[in-house]
Design a protein around this motif. Structure first.
Motif, PDB file in Angstrom:
ATOM      1  N   ARG A  52       1.461  -1.290  -0.283  1.00 25.34           N
ATOM      2  CA  ARG A  52       0.317   0.294   0.124  1.00 25.34           C
ATOM      3  C   ARG A  52       1.202   1.515  -0.307  1.00 25.34           C
ATOM      4  NH1 ARG A  52      -2.757  -3.352   3.534  1.00 25.34           N
ATOM      5  NH2 ARG A  52      -4.859  -4.546   3.446  1.00 25.34           N
ATOM      6  N   GLU A  53       2.392   1.419   0.549  1.00 26.60           N
ATOM      7  CA  GLU A  53       2.973   2.275   0.986  1.00 26.60           C
ATOM      8  C   GLU A  53       3.549   2.615  -0.832  1.00 26.60           C
ATOM      9  OE1 GLU A  53       3.003  -0.406   2.564  1.00 26.60           O
ATOM     10  OE2 GLU A  53       2.969   0.123   4.467  1.00 26.60           O
ATOM     11  N   ARG A  54       3.410   1.708  -1.628  1.00 28.90           N
ATOM     12  CA  ARG A  54       3.544   2.766  -3.127  1.00 28.90           C
ATOM     13  C   ARG A  54       3.059   4.148  -4.128  1.00 28.90           C
ATOM     14  NH1 ARG A  54       3.048  -2.012  -7.425  1.00 28.90           N
ATOM     15  NH2 ARG A  54       2.885  -0.989  -9.398  1.00 28.90           N
ATOM     16  N   PHE A  55       1.396   3.239  -3.451  1.00 27.31           N
ATOM     17  CA  PHE A  55       0.217   4.386  -3.664  1.00 27.31           C
ATOM     18  C   PHE A  55      -0.413   5.213  -2.934  1.00 27.31           C
ATOM     19  CE2 PHE A  55       0.569   0.225  -5.793  1.00 27.31           C
ATOM     20  CZ  PHE A  55      -0.008   0.291  -6.610  1.00 27.31           C
ATOM     21  N   ALA A  56       0.556   5.539  -1.340  1.00 27.21           N
ATOM     22  CA  ALA A  56      -0.398   6.086   0.093  1.00 27.21           C
ATOM     23  C   ALA A  56       0.032   8.097  -0.466  1.00 27.21           C
ATOM     24  CB  ALA A  56       0.352   5.845   1.011  1.00 27.21           C
ATOM     25  N   HIS A  57       0.686   7.724  -1.587  1.00 25.30           N
ATOM     26  CA  HIS A  57       0.749   9.780  -2.172  1.00 25.30           C
ATOM     27  C   HIS A  57      -0.254  10.172  -3.099  1.00 25.30           C
ATOM     28  CE1 HIS A  57       2.915   7.625  -5.386  1.00 25.30           C
ATOM     29  NE2 HIS A  57       2.891   8.929  -5.932  1.00 25.30           N
TER      30      HIS A  57
END
Length: 201
Positions: A52-57
């Motif tokens: 999920r961190e890859r798309f958090a921004h």
């Protein structure tokens, strides 16, 4: 839910050389554009991701993200994870490197599924299309069995063990189908796709 659209975005993008999900389309990351396109087509939308961190921004809070339970095991493993996480009767798979997937065509394909476990498009020269297709929840045991024995291929691991509805490509408008199944795997593919983006503006 009856039908869930699943955007597969957990791949490494090794042939592209950069993250395909983040490729810019008129200033918007490709994955965000696709999320908007598929958001209200069926009864739900899932983004299948490695982390999920890859798309958090990206501000995709309204899109449910499901992390792969079997990392780096490919689309079949992603389908298993989504089926185990998001209850539904059917799952429509598409991929982040299919930038022109057409919801109208997907709905038409859905209408051809009948009582089959899988419904996919049969191409004249390229076989069937497993990543613009519908999968019934009844496929889950066969999917898990394939992965447990180390088989990641839809063609060898799943399709021989379930009821498959193959819809000939001539049942769909030629140009719409070709556009929907255009695959952007390499920088050359992406460059070729820019003309198609301009035509859709």
């Amino acid at each position: 839910m009856k039908t869930v659209a699943v955007i597969l975005a957990g791949g490494k993008s090794s042939r592209m050389g950069r993250d395909k999900a983040m490729l810019p389309v008129n200033g918007t990351p490709l994955v965000a554009m696709l999320a908007e396109r598929w958001r209200n087509v069926f009864d739900g939308l899932v983004l299948s991701v490695d982390t999920r961190e890859r798309f958090a921004h990206l501000g995709l809070e309204q899109v449910r993200m499901v992390e792969d339970a079997r990392p780096e095991a490919g689309p079949l493993a992603a389908l298993e994870t989504v089926m185990n996480t998001v209850p539904a009767e059917r799952y429509f798979l598409t991929a982040v490197d299919l930038p022109f997937g057409n919801p109208e065509l997907a709905r038409a394909l859905s209408g051809r599924m009948g009582e089959a476990d899988v419904c996919l498009i049969q191409r004249r020269s390229r076989g069937v299309e497993p990543l613009f297709s519908f999968y019934s929840r009844k496929c889950l045991p066969a999917v898990t069995a394939a992965l447990d024995r180390g088989e990641r291929s839809f063609y060898r691991g799943l399709l021989p063990y379930v009821r498959v509805q193959k819809v000939p490509e001539n049942q769909f408008p030629r140009e719409k189908l070709a556009r929907s199944l255009f695959n952007a795997n390499t920088p050359e593919d992406w460059e070729a796709g820019q003309t198609m983006f301009r035509k859709s503006d």
